[in-house]
Structure formats: C-alpha cells, structure tokens
Write a protein that holds these residues in place. Sequence first.
Motif, PDB file in Angstrom:
ATOM      1  N   ASP A   1       0.844  -1.191   0.000  1.00 25.72           N
ATOM      2  CA  ASP A   1       0.000   0.000   0.000  1.00 25.72           C
ATOM      3  C   ASP A   1       0.878   1.239   0.000  1.00 25.72           C
ATOM      4  O   ASP A   1       2.103   1.162  -0.154  1.00 25.72           O
ATOM      5  CB  ASP A   1      -0.958  -0.019   1.186  1.00 25.72           C
ATOM      6  CG  ASP A   1      -0.227   0.022   2.518  1.00 25.72           C
ATOM      7  OD1 ASP A   1       1.025  -0.008   2.525  1.00 25.72           O
ATOM      8  OD2 ASP A   1      -0.900   0.085   3.565  1.00 25.72           O
TER       9      ASP A   1
ATOM     10  N   ILE B   1      -0.217  -5.720   1.873  1.00 23.88           N
ATOM     11  CA  ILE B   1      -1.666  -5.882   2.001  1.00 23.88           C
ATOM     12  C   ILE B   1      -2.172  -7.117   1.271  1.00 23.88           C
ATOM     13  O   ILE B   1      -3.340  -7.486   1.449  1.00 23.88           O
ATOM     14  CB  ILE B   1      -2.393  -4.632   1.483  1.00 23.88           C
ATOM     15  CG1 ILE B   1      -2.043  -4.364   0.021  1.00 23.88           C
ATOM     16  CG2 ILE B   1      -2.077  -3.429   2.347  1.00 23.88           C
ATOM     17  CD1 ILE B   1      -2.843  -3.255  -0.620  1.00 23.88           C
TER      18      ILE B   1
ATOM     19  N   TYR C   1      -4.836  -7.705   6.593  1.00 20.28           N
ATOM     20  CA  TYR C   1      -5.460  -6.521   7.163  1.00 20.28           C
ATOM     21  C   TYR C   1      -4.687  -6.068   8.402  1.00 20.28           C
ATOM     22  O   TYR C   1      -4.079  -6.884   9.112  1.00 20.28           O
ATOM     23  CB  TYR C   1      -6.916  -6.797   7.543  1.00 20.28           C
ATOM     24  CG  TYR C   1      -7.788  -7.152   6.363  1.00 20.28           C
ATOM     25  CD1 TYR C   1      -8.474  -6.175   5.652  1.00 20.28           C
ATOM     26  CD2 TYR C   1      -7.926  -8.477   5.954  1.00 20.28           C
ATOM     27  CE1 TYR C   1      -9.277  -6.497   4.577  1.00 20.28           C
ATOM     28  CE2 TYR C   1      -8.727  -8.809   4.869  1.00 20.28           C
ATOM     29  CZ  TYR C   1      -9.396  -7.814   4.181  1.00 20.28           C
ATOM     30  OH  TYR C   1     -10.177  -8.143   3.108  1.00 20.28           O
TER      31      TYR C   1
ATOM     32  N   ASP D   1      -4.675  -3.113  11.849  1.00 23.83           N
ATOM     33  CA  ASP D   1      -5.470  -2.220  12.689  1.00 23.83           C
ATOM     34  C   ASP D   1      -4.973  -0.788  12.514  1.00 23.83           C
ATOM     35  O   ASP D   1      -4.166  -0.494  11.631  1.00 23.83           O
ATOM     36  CB  ASP D   1      -5.413  -2.663  14.151  1.00 23.83           C
ATOM     37  CG  ASP D   1      -3.999  -2.644  14.715  1.00 23.83           C
ATOM     38  OD1 ASP D   1      -3.060  -2.271  13.978  1.00 23.83           O
ATOM     39  OD2 ASP D   1      -3.827  -2.991  15.900  1.00 23.83           O
ATOM     40  N   TYR D   2      -5.482   0.114  13.341  1.00 18.48           N
ATOM     41  CA  TYR D   2      -5.134   1.531  13.186  1.00 18.48           C
ATOM     42  C   TYR D   2      -3.650   1.803  13.392  1.00 18.48           C
ATOM     43  O   TYR D   2      -3.102   2.745  12.832  1.00 18.48           O
ATOM     44  CB  TYR D   2      -5.934   2.372  14.169  1.00 18.48           C
ATOM     45  CG  TYR D   2      -7.424   2.347  13.931  1.00 18.48           C
ATOM     46  CD1 TYR D   2      -7.943   2.037  12.677  1.00 18.48           C
ATOM     47  CD2 TYR D   2      -8.311   2.624  14.971  1.00 18.48           C
ATOM     48  CE1 TYR D   2      -9.302   2.012  12.464  1.00 18.48           C
ATOM     49  CE2 TYR D   2      -9.684   2.600  14.755  1.00 18.48           C
ATOM     50  CZ  TYR D   2     -10.175   2.287  13.498  1.00 18.48           C
ATOM     51  OH  TYR D   2     -11.523   2.267  13.276  1.00 18.48           O
TER      52      TYR D   2
ATOM     53  N   ARG E   1      -3.598   4.699  10.440  1.00 17.09           N
ATOM     54  CA  ARG E   1      -4.379   3.976   9.438  1.00 17.09           C
ATOM     55  C   ARG E   1      -5.880   4.009   9.724  1.00 17.09           C
ATOM     56  O   ARG E   1      -6.630   3.198   9.177  1.00 17.09           O
ATOM     57  CB  ARG E   1      -3.919   2.519   9.349  1.00 17.09           C
ATOM     58  CG  ARG E   1      -2.462   2.334   8.963  1.00 17.09           C
ATOM     59  CD  ARG E   1      -2.096   0.867   8.940  1.00 17.09           C
ATOM     60  NE  ARG E   1      -2.753   0.191   7.848  1.00 17.09           N
ATOM     61  CZ  ARG E   1      -2.232   0.019   6.637  1.00 17.09           C
ATOM     62  NH1 ARG E   1      -1.036   0.505   6.361  1.00 17.09           N
ATOM     63  NH2 ARG E   1      -2.893  -0.628   5.703  1.00 17.09           N
ATOM     64  N   ARG E   2      -6.308   4.929  10.551  1.00 23.45           N
ATOM     65  CA  ARG E   2      -7.725   4.942  10.944  1.00 23.45           C
ATOM     66  C   ARG E   2      -8.623   5.275   9.764  1.00 23.45           C
ATOM     67  O   ARG E   2      -9.682   4.671   9.587  1.00 23.45           O
ATOM     68  CB  ARG E   2      -7.930   5.945  12.073  1.00 23.45           C
ATOM     69  CG  ARG E   2      -9.374   6.099  12.518  1.00 23.45           C
ATOM     70  CD  ARG E   2      -9.496   7.029  13.701  1.00 23.45           C
ATOM     71  NE  ARG E   2      -8.871   6.479  14.878  1.00 23.45           N
ATOM     72  CZ  ARG E   2      -8.758   7.124  16.042  1.00 23.45           C
ATOM     73  NH1 ARG E   2      -9.203   8.371  16.149  1.00 23.45           N
ATOM     74  NH2 ARG E   2      -8.183   6.540  17.078  1.00 23.45           N
TER      75      ARG E   2
ATOM     76  N   TYR F   1      -7.777   5.169   6.502  1.00 21.36           N
ATOM     77  CA  TYR F   1      -7.120   4.721   5.273  1.00 21.36           C
ATOM     78  C   TYR F   1      -7.612   3.328   4.927  1.00 21.36           C
ATOM     79  O   TYR F   1      -7.608   2.419   5.766  1.00 21.36           O
ATOM     80  CB  TYR F   1      -5.599   4.707   5.461  1.00 21.36           C
ATOM     81  CG  TYR F   1      -4.849   4.197   4.254  1.00 21.36           C
ATOM     82  CD1 TYR F   1      -4.758   4.958   3.095  1.00 21.36           C
ATOM     83  CD2 TYR F   1      -4.239   2.951   4.273  1.00 21.36           C
ATOM     84  CE1 TYR F   1      -4.079   4.493   1.989  1.00 21.36           C
ATOM     85  CE2 TYR F   1      -3.553   2.484   3.171  1.00 21.36           C
ATOM     86  CZ  TYR F   1      -3.475   3.256   2.036  1.00 21.36           C
ATOM     87  OH  TYR F   1      -2.799   2.791   0.931  1.00 21.36           O
ATOM     88  N   THR F   2      -8.062   3.154   3.691  1.00 24.24           N
ATOM     89  CA  THR F   2      -8.500   1.857   3.182  1.00 24.24           C
ATOM     90  C   THR F   2      -7.738   1.582   1.889  1.00 24.24           C
ATOM     91  O   THR F   2      -7.958   2.252   0.878  1.00 24.24           O
ATOM     92  CB  THR F   2     -10.011   1.842   2.912  1.00 24.24           C
ATOM     93  OG1 THR F   2     -10.338   2.941   2.039  1.00 24.24           O
ATOM     94  CG2 THR F   2     -10.800   1.971   4.197  1.00 24.24           C
TER      95      THR F   2
ATOM     96  N   ARG G   1      -7.039  -3.312  -3.094  1.00 33.25           N
ATOM     97  CA  ARG G   1      -6.430  -4.593  -3.448  1.00 33.25           C
ATOM     98  C   ARG G   1      -6.870  -5.007  -4.849  1.00 33.25           C
ATOM     99  O   ARG G   1      -8.046  -4.867  -5.190  1.00 33.25           O
ATOM    100  CB  ARG G   1      -6.812  -5.674  -2.430  1.00 33.25           C
ATOM    101  CG  ARG G   1      -6.277  -5.404  -1.036  1.00 33.25           C
ATOM    102  CD  ARG G   1      -6.767  -6.451  -0.060  1.00 33.25           C
ATOM    103  NE  ARG G   1      -6.157  -6.286   1.242  1.00 33.25           N
ATOM    104  CZ  ARG G   1      -6.590  -5.468   2.176  1.00 33.25           C
ATOM    105  NH1 ARG G   1      -7.682  -4.737   1.957  1.00 33.25           N
ATOM    106  NH2 ARG G   1      -5.969  -5.357   3.327  1.00 33.25           N
TER     107      ARG G   1
ATOM    108  N   VAL H   1     -14.893  -9.888   3.739  1.00 33.78           N
ATOM    109  CA  VAL H   1     -15.408  -8.567   4.112  1.00 33.78           C
ATOM    110  C   VAL H   1     -16.684  -8.698   4.922  1.00 33.78           C
ATOM    111  O   VAL H   1     -16.895  -7.984   5.920  1.00 33.78           O
ATOM    112  CB  VAL H   1     -15.627  -7.714   2.849  1.00 33.78           C
ATOM    113  CG1 VAL H   1     -16.383  -6.441   3.178  1.00 33.78           C
ATOM    114  CG2 VAL H   1     -14.291  -7.373   2.189  1.00 33.78           C
TER     115      VAL H   1
ATOM    116  N   ARG I   1     -15.852  -9.825   8.461  1.00 33.18           N
ATOM    117  CA  ARG I   1     -15.290  -8.729   9.242  1.00 33.18           C
ATOM    118  C   ARG I   1     -16.375  -7.751   9.677  1.00 33.18           C
ATOM    119  O   ARG I   1     -16.374  -7.258  10.813  1.00 33.18           O
ATOM    120  CB  ARG I   1     -14.223  -8.002   8.422  1.00 33.18           C
ATOM    121  CG  ARG I   1     -12.916  -8.751   8.291  1.00 33.18           C
ATOM    122  CD  ARG I   1     -11.929  -7.981   7.421  1.00 33.18           C
ATOM    123  NE  ARG I   1     -11.519  -6.736   8.054  1.00 33.18           N
ATOM    124  CZ  ARG I   1     -10.543  -6.615   8.929  1.00 33.18           C
ATOM    125  NH1 ARG I   1      -9.871  -7.690   9.315  1.00 33.18           N
ATOM    126  NH2 ARG I   1     -10.228  -5.446   9.442  1.00 33.18           N
TER     127      ARG I   1
END
Length: 379
Positions: free
Chosen positions: A97, A103, A111, A113-114, A188-189, A191-192, A195, A247, A250
């Motif tokens: 990324d 990623i 995946y 976390d923040y 990374r809160r 940020y997506t 892929r 997804v 999750r």
Amino acid sequence: MKRIIYLLAAFVAFGSTAFASNTNTTDLEASTQTTARGYGNSFIFEEAGIEFSVFADGQFDFYLPNYGPDVSVGINTPGFSLSFNTGYDYNPYVQYDSYGAIIQIENTPIYYDYYGRVNQIGNIVIQYNTFGRISRLGGLNVYYKNNVFYRYDGFINSYNRAYVYRPWHRFYSIPTAQYCVINVKPYRRFYTPVRHIYYRPYTNNVRYFNRNGRRSTTVNTRYVQTPRNRAERALRTQVQRNNRAIVNTRATRSRSAVTRTTTTRTPVTRTTRTTTTTRTVTPNRTSNRSTARQVSSRNVKQNVTRSNRTVSNKMNQRTSVKKPSSTKSRTYNKSVTPSAKQRSVTTSRTKSSSVKTRSNSSRTSNQSSTRSRTSRSRG
C-alpha cells in the motif's frame, strides 16, 4: 618420556574439544526448544499455501514454499536468505500500500489495525491485549505473565492444530526499522487500501519505505492486471467470492463486537436505574407530597393566626382611640401640657422679640427724621 607427555596433551585437547562441541549442541537445542520449537518466539502457521510467522507485537514474516528457495540445499550455506524479512525477493508476488505495508500476497489479503499491527491474515483473525501483545490468534488463546509468554491453549485452525518444527523456522525475523509499519499513532484509521486480483507475477515491483506513518506520493499502477484466458477469469470469480466472504465476516464481527459491548453495558444501567427509582423516587414523591401538604397547612394556619392577630390588634387600637380611659386621658393631658406651654412660651418670646425689634426700628427711624428736620430748620 616425551612421547608420554605428548600423548597426555593430546588426550586433554581432545576431551576439551568434545566437551565444547557437546555444550554448543546442547545450547543450540535449548535455544530451538525455547524459541523456534514452540509459540514462544513467534506463531507459525500456514494459510493458503503460505507459511507465516507472526510475532507477539504484530509484525510478521512469511515464506513461499512454491516460489521460495530450496531449503534442502541452501539451508546450511552461510548468508542464506529464506523469508521475506531476511532478504529474499518476493516482490513479484506481493502487493504494497502507500505506507509500504504488505496488504496482499498473491491473492491472500492481509489486514491491519489503526496502529499498523496485523489483525487478519486470510481467514485467521488476530487479537491483542492491552499491552499490545497477541492474546488470540484464530482459535489459539495466548497467556502472559509479567508481559512474557507463559502458556497457550486451543489451536489456530483445523489445518494448524499444533506446532510442527521445521529447520528453517529459525530464519524468521522481524523487519528492519525502515520497513516497520507499527506506530504509536493511529495513522491507518481513515485509510483503506485498494487490493487488486493477482493473475501473474508482477514486474518492476518495489517496496517503499515507511517514514513514521507517512504515505508516499507515488501511485502504484503496476498491480492492475486483467484476465487473459479462461483460467484467469475463473480465478477472478473465485477471488471475488472469497474477498466478499472475508469482508462480510469482518463486518459481522465488528457489529457483534459492538452489540456485545452494548449488551454488557445496558443491563447494568437498567438495573441500577430501576433500583434507584423503586427505592428512592417513589418514596420521595409521597414524602414530598405529604411534606408539601403539611407545609401548606402550617403556612395556612400561620397566616390565619397572623391575620387574626393583626385584626385583633387593629380592633384594639380602634377601641383604644374611640373610648380612651380616664386615666389614659389624664396622663395624656399631663404629658401634653408641658410641651404646649413650652411652645406657647417660645412663641410669645419670639413675638415679643419681633415687637421689640419693630419698635426699635421705628424709634430709630423717627429719631433720624427729627434730626433731619432740625438740621434743615437751622440751616
């Protein structure tokens, strides 16, 4: 004699080398038993044909058996690089990324976390405790004592029920400082990453440094690939299905976590509220009403008594004024006459003084007029 001395020296040297070799082998076995041959140093498992080694702080390393080096040939050679972090080039199979984090490896999503800690690899979910250490990995529960690995129970998944030692496990290591993606700030809160489906090895793929959680300004377009044949189109449908399932799981997991927190919090508040209302509110209402009634009745009584007292006082005053007693009138006249006499005396005195002044003024005026007349007659 000299031969005997040489023989003794040779025996002593041979024994010391043998003892050293035994201690070295025992130390190596002990180190592999404590670090590599268990879950103390890292948690090693396989997911989608990739062997991962996840460390307790959230960093990981991996090895591709199908595309990696031959461990049976080069494992005993010096400077051997096996895993991604030890220096082997896996860039044709890895997607990064904008922060330089991995990623996706082939079509296995990863995946974070923040804070940049890995929290899911494929279908294996990773959780952490308050100290930032792994507390659960799949179905494996991890326990610590004084923030040091203590024991575990359960298993990661049905394909990784127990740890199986391999000689190359000692080569796994954490990434270097320039490639570390863990940060104390939740960078990374919001940020997506995007892929893309992997069909074939990438060309000219480069990993960027992670500089304190700052993204690179370059946009990677080398990951965009299109299917060229039937097999790749079938792979696309399969990968899309797997990604949708991941997804969805999750999302359901996050919703269930939210509902768990709400369900654990709401009953406590409700019970406390009901207990407080039943114990304190209803008696307070009745007591308040009764006290209010008592206070109002007391106020009415006090007001009535006060009004009665005022009325009675007024009536007494009126009666006393209209029909005064003889004693009171006598005392009243006696008390009044001196002041009146004093007033009359003062007024008489003032009148007499005014009359005297007037008479004096008239006398002076008459004298002045007679003087003027006599002066005129003489002249």
